[in-house]
Design an enzyme around this catalytic site. Sequence first.
Site, mmCIF file in Angstrom:
data_model
loop_
_atom_site.group_PDB
_atom_site.id
_atom_site.type_symbol
_atom_site.label_atom_id
_atom_site.label_comp_id
_atom_site.label_asym_id
_atom_site.label_seq_id
_atom_site.Cartn_x
_atom_site.Cartn_y
_atom_site.Cartn_z
ATOM 1 N N GLU A 75 0.744 -1.295 -0.053
ATOM 2 C CA GLU A 75 0.063 -0.009 -0.046
ATOM 3 C C GLU A 75 1.014 1.233 -0.166
ATOM 4 O OE1 GLU A 75 -2.446 3.098 -0.070
ATOM 5 O OE2 GLU A 75 -3.156 0.860 -0.338
ATOM 6 N N VAL A 118 1.269 -1.539 -6.866
ATOM 7 C CA VAL A 118 1.533 -2.786 -7.473
ATOM 8 C C VAL A 118 1.617 -2.367 -8.919
ATOM 9 C CG1 VAL A 118 0.306 -4.890 -7.948
ATOM 10 C CG2 VAL A 118 0.108 -3.915 -5.885
ATOM 11 N N CYS A 201 -20.487 3.078 -3.046
ATOM 12 C CA CYS A 201 -21.643 3.550 -2.479
ATOM 13 C C CYS A 201 -22.574 4.145 -3.383
ATOM 14 C CB CYS A 201 -21.125 4.548 -1.549
ATOM 15 S SG CYS A 201 -22.381 5.019 -0.147
ATOM 16 N N LYS A 344 -21.188 -1.787 -3.894
ATOM 17 C CA LYS A 344 -19.667 -1.820 -3.660
ATOM 18 C C LYS A 344 -19.822 -0.800 -2.232
ATOM 19 C CE LYS A 344 -17.974 -2.504 -8.159
ATOM 20 N NZ LYS A 344 -17.333 -3.549 -7.909
ATOM 21 N N CYS A 379 -26.718 0.487 2.607
ATOM 22 C CA CYS A 379 -26.280 1.648 2.222
ATOM 23 C C CYS A 379 -27.359 2.313 3.162
ATOM 24 C CB CYS A 379 -26.817 1.841 0.897
ATOM 25 S SG CYS A 379 -26.837 3.508 0.366
#
Length: 450
Positions: A75, A118, A201, A344, A379
């Site tokens: 990360e 990455v 979202c 998501k 949500c």
Amino acid sequence: MTSLVTVVSSPRARLFTCFLRLGCQQAGLPQLHTGAGLATRSHYEVLVLGGGSGGVTMASRMKRRVGAENVAIVEPSERHYYQPIWTLVGAGAKQLSSSGRPTASVIPSGVQWIRARVAELNPDKNCIRTDNGKEISYKYLIIALGLQLDYDKIKGLPEGFAHPKIGSNYSVSTVEKTWKALQDFKEGNAIFTFPNTPIKCAGAPQKIMYLSEAYFRKTGKRSKANIIFNTSLGAIFGVKKYADALLEIIRERNLMVNYKQNLIEVRADKQEAVFENLDKPGETQVISYEMLHVTPPMSSPDVLKTSPVADAAGWVDVNKETLQHKKYPNVFGIGDCTNLPTSKTAAAVAAQSGILDKTISLIMKNETPMKKYDGYTSCPLVTSYNRVILAEFDYDAQPLETFPFDQGKERLSMYLMKADMMPFLYWNLMLRGYWGGPGFLRKLFHLGMS
């Protein structure tokens, strides 16, 4: 920046809020620390790509499976954000500073933090390459790279954010611009958009619309505001029960919703937004704005799009029940970067983490995964500064509600859960691998019934 303080008059509500704040102060576990000071090895039993919600959560769970020294997480970001709270930051109800913590503080103790991006995945050789040229091999790979924001797919952005009257709750660099645009609103069109791509979202683009309308009412500007929601979709929400509730709110508050309208250009210097009619490609409409909230197009990270682990659309191709890759049995995916056919959200990641933990533990024993992910996602549809409709549903877009009351109604209790309890669960339980969603609570509240 001045926050807009929610006024809660009920004694019971005040007591609940005090309880949450006390819990946040006293119930937290000792702060985690990172193993970033250790030398990076070239091989790990479990390699996690991505240090967002899914990556950190799975690193915590894998630490307990194989030991911290056998787990690494790749990360590049120095700061970790709880992004769901940005809806409230953009409306002035929370401070941006409350949403972030140093990445070093959320990486599980002893787990190696590889500060890099990455650059390439090579699942045929069980290795990846980072942007600094280092090759790292693995026995098991967990891909949790999230998705990327493609503001540049809209002509005039992201440079348009340098102008006033425009913001976006989806980026740490633009969320406070939403609050500034809201405060500076005088008279005219307040436009809110939803792009023609998968997004994280999916309720957030309209949450800020409801909050803005409430702010205009509170500040005496509502009669001067023409509130417009231009969405590329053909419906206000994907689950009928909650869509019906939202349409009633839209009708009561005199909000204008235009379907199949996709934002393709922002002329920030002229305060104009250009939309294409998706039902009539090539047909465009220019609308002037006094305030514009942009939800950007989104896609799988570029490094995944051309990777062997991706499907034709660029998402990590996993089994929707076990989260195991369809081609590479030692590769797994979680969260926004996968092709799981569900919304998501962080809530989805929490539920997926419990399933994936069990999947990997059985794979490590050469056994067949048994636990199945049902697509659970949630949500919290914020409809005002003190009300939320808590939408919970599964792969089939059927309600999968936790509480023993109708969650299709606006409730103060659900707002308090969104604003106070969920961040607490995220920082103190989920990232530490101890929260796999509310499934056990659902069984308890519904007397063991699924």
